[in-house]
Design a protein around this motif. Structure first.
Motif, PDB file in Angstrom:
ATOM      1  N   ARG A   1       2.984   1.690  -3.162  1.00  0.00           N
ATOM      2  CA  ARG A   1       2.274   2.232  -4.332  1.00  0.00           C
ATOM      3  C   ARG A   1       2.213   3.765  -4.279  1.00  0.00           C
ATOM      4  O   ARG A   1       2.330   4.429  -5.305  1.00  0.00           O
ATOM      5  CB  ARG A   1       0.871   1.619  -4.411  1.00  0.00           C
TER       6      ARG A   1
ATOM      7  N   LYS B   1      -1.360   5.607  -7.287  1.00  0.00           N
ATOM      8  CA  LYS B   1      -0.343   4.984  -8.156  1.00  0.00           C
ATOM      9  C   LYS B   1      -0.821   5.011  -9.603  1.00  0.00           C
ATOM     10  O   LYS B   1      -0.071   5.365 -10.520  1.00  0.00           O
ATOM     11  CB  LYS B   1      -0.110   3.546  -7.665  1.00  0.00           C
ATOM     12  N   LEU B   2      -2.075   4.616  -9.802  1.00  0.00           N
ATOM     13  CA  LEU B   2      -2.643   4.552 -11.160  1.00  0.00           C
ATOM     14  C   LEU B   2      -2.622   5.922 -11.834  1.00  0.00           C
ATOM     15  O   LEU B   2      -2.117   6.091 -12.950  1.00  0.00           O
ATOM     16  CB  LEU B   2      -4.085   4.024 -11.055  1.00  0.00           C
TER      17      LEU B   2
ATOM     18  N   ASP C   1       0.843  -1.210   0.000  1.00  0.00           N
ATOM     19  CA  ASP C   1       0.000   0.000   0.000  1.00  0.00           C
ATOM     20  C   ASP C   1       0.872   1.252   0.000  1.00  0.00           C
ATOM     21  O   ASP C   1       0.735   2.127  -0.854  1.00  0.00           O
ATOM     22  CB  ASP C   1      -0.910   0.029   1.242  1.00  0.00           C
TER      23      ASP C   1
ATOM     24  N   SER D   1      -6.203   1.292   1.058  1.00  0.00           N
ATOM     25  CA  SER D   1      -5.756   0.526  -0.124  1.00  0.00           C
ATOM     26  C   SER D   1      -6.331   1.081  -1.432  1.00  0.00           C
ATOM     27  O   SER D   1      -5.620   1.172  -2.434  1.00  0.00           O
ATOM     28  CB  SER D   1      -6.144  -0.940   0.016  1.00  0.00           C
TER      29      SER D   1
ATOM     30  N   GLN E   1      -4.136  -2.337 -10.470  1.00  0.00           N
ATOM     31  CA  GLN E   1      -4.650  -1.243  -9.612  1.00  0.00           C
ATOM     32  C   GLN E   1      -6.153  -1.047  -9.868  1.00  0.00           C
ATOM     33  O   GLN E   1      -6.937  -0.837  -8.941  1.00  0.00           O
ATOM     34  CB  GLN E   1      -3.923   0.088  -9.874  1.00  0.00           C
TER      35      GLN E   1
ATOM     36  N   ASN F   1      -0.919  -1.307 -13.760  1.00  0.00           N
ATOM     37  CA  ASN F   1      -2.062  -0.398 -13.624  1.00  0.00           C
ATOM     38  C   ASN F   1      -3.396  -1.100 -13.900  1.00  0.00           C
ATOM     39  O   ASN F   1      -4.439  -0.651 -13.422  1.00  0.00           O
ATOM     40  CB  ASN F   1      -1.847   0.844 -14.487  1.00  0.00           C
TER      41      ASN F   1
ATOM     42  N   SER G   1      -4.029   2.659  -4.491  1.00  0.00           N
ATOM     43  CA  SER G   1      -4.075   2.185  -5.881  1.00  0.00           C
ATOM     44  C   SER G   1      -4.429   3.330  -6.821  1.00  0.00           C
ATOM     45  O   SER G   1      -3.874   3.454  -7.914  1.00  0.00           O
ATOM     46  CB  SER G   1      -5.105   1.064  -6.028  1.00  0.00           C
TER      47      SER G   1
END
Ligand SMILES: Cc1cc2nc3c(=O)[nH]c(=O)nc-3n(C[C@H](O)[C@H](O)[C@H](O)COP(=O)(O)OP(=O)(O)OC[C@H]3O[C@@H](n4cnc5c(N)ncnc54)[C@H](O)[C@@H]3O)c2cc1C
Length: 375
Positions: free
Chosen positions: A237, A314-315, A234, A307, A363, A360, A311
């Motif tokens: 990311r 990061k995405l 987590d 979480s 994600q 991705n 994600s």
């Protein structure tokens, strides 16, 4: 940014300008990692920022760490990712390790004397990480590891490895996590990958051949290894998002500067609205990505397990980074495609961010899973 964050940024900017920038092209071309740079960053307190001062860390939050990583990544995503992964390993040991493990491994990692590496992926199990095949068979006083790990960031230069291996049956419940030290019998390195980007950060295969790991190196308990790995990911990311933002910020500033200098049709190319709109979009998307990273980091700092947001951060940040760096090459025209200008390197360094620490697509799978659960 608060006063501390401004100070960290300015300190890192000066450090990176004087220590990293002079060698950046040579080291990229020669895939040359400089341990002394990592150790100097450690001496300045940047290699264990989120770890408690009890174990030699800086005791700061992910909000501060992300700002530092963004600044390092403007100059070298490779050093940024080395620090990011090493800190993820420290976070795992601090969160899930016992007191002896913390005392034994954290001080050398937080001070930057040694590097940590995270070993989950295998040739047959990347996205489907819980299908890993490396085994850890119980024996007197410990475990015997057999198998191999692929694409391990810092393999060969790291000394402390957190390795996920199978102690039980199929699936996530059969996975355990171990701390493995470089140099022990049965532990060796496979080939170094020839990569598109992240040239300064070595990526290698790791091999285990009847490798004995003492039982005191088991993290938490048997069968907890997949939870341990996810517990690190987590935060990992979010830090990957901040590295993406650093690359995007550099690509944008290079684009503005170049377009103000380069003349075509008797004027700077910046005057053309087509390019102004591209740069306006780059800046806007970068700010949106920063806000998501900041929000996820502040929730981590508040002790939550965000979480879905990790994600999302990061995405968004890594997709923005790919678009921004591709547009930066376009704005530079022909020279943008050559190693003469940094945008070529930035575009190569951006791509892998869409792949590591969960692609991705994965994600999006995580985000969709949360949407279903929340419904
Ligand atoms: C430079 C680099 C450094 C790395 N460092 C580390 C490290 O330090 N430690 C470590 O453990 N690993 C590391 N990795 C491995 C990385 O995490 C994996 O490459 C990544 O998780 C993807 O796995 P894979 O390569 O096996 O691709 P695959 O899982 O085979 O995926 C191939 C394609 O299928 C897609 N796909 C797969 N499953 C789904 C699905 N359910 N839905 C939609 N699409 C799907 C993927 O998104 C991808 O586009 C590194 C990789 C690289 C390239």
């Amino acid at each position: 940014m608060n006063e501390l964050q401004k100070e960290l940024t300015s300190q890192l900017q000066k450090f990176c300008q004087s220590k990293i920038e002079p060698h950046i092209e040579h080291d990229d071309a020669n895939e040359n990692f400089r341990m002394e740079i990592f150790q100097e960053l450690g001496a300045l307190g940047f290699c264990g920022m989120t770890i408690s001062d009890q174990y030699g860390g800086a005791g700061l939050g992910y909000s501060d760490f992300c700002i530092a990583l963004e600044e390092i990544a403007k100059h070298s995503p490779s050093y940024a990712v080395t620090i990011s992964v090493s800190t993820m390993v420290q976070g795992i040991i601090e969160k899930f390790g016992n007191e002896d493990q913390k005392q034994k491994y954290l001080p050398a990692l937080t001070s930057g004397q040694v590097i940590g590496a995270f070993c989950l992926s295998e040739s047959g199990s990347g996205s489907d990480a819980k299908a890993l095949k490396t085994t850890a068979k119980r024996t007197e006083g410990g475990y015997i590891l057999n198998g191999s790990k692929m694409w391990i960031t810092s393999a060969g230069i790291a000394k402390t490895y957190v390795v996920m291996a199978r102690t039980g049956g199929e699936g996530a419940g059969g996975v355990s996590a171990f701390i493995v030290e470089d140099g022990i019998e049965g532990f060796s390195y496979g080939k170094k990958e020839k990569k598109m980007g992240w040239k300064v950060s070595p990526t290698r295969e790791i091999l285990f051949q009847n490798c004995f790991v003492p039982e005191e190196n088991l993290i938490k308990a048997e069968g907890e290894g997949f939870k341990v790995a996810l517990g690190g990911l987590d935060a990992g990311r979010v830090t990957i998002g901040s590295i993406a933002n650093g690359i995007s910020a550099r690509a944008l500033s290079e684009s503005v500067r170049y377009s103000l200098e380069r003349q075509q049709f008797d004027q700077p190319i910046f005057n053309f609205q087509g390019l102004q709109f591209m740069m306006a979009d780059m800046a806007t998307e970068l700010e949106a990505a920063r806000l998501l990273v900041e929000k996820a980091a502040s929730l981590l700092d508040a002790g939550e397990v965000p979480s879905k947001l990790c994600s999302m951060a990061k995405l968004k940040a890594t997709d923005v980074c790919m678009k921004v760096t591709t547009d930066a090459v376009q704005i530079h025209g022909g020279v943008g495609y050559t190693a003469e200008y940094p945008v070529e390197r930035l575009m190569r360094d951006a791509k892998v961010l869409q792949i590591v620490e969960g692609t991705n697509q994965i994600q999006r799978v995580v985000i969709a899973r949360h949407l279903k659960k929340e419904n």
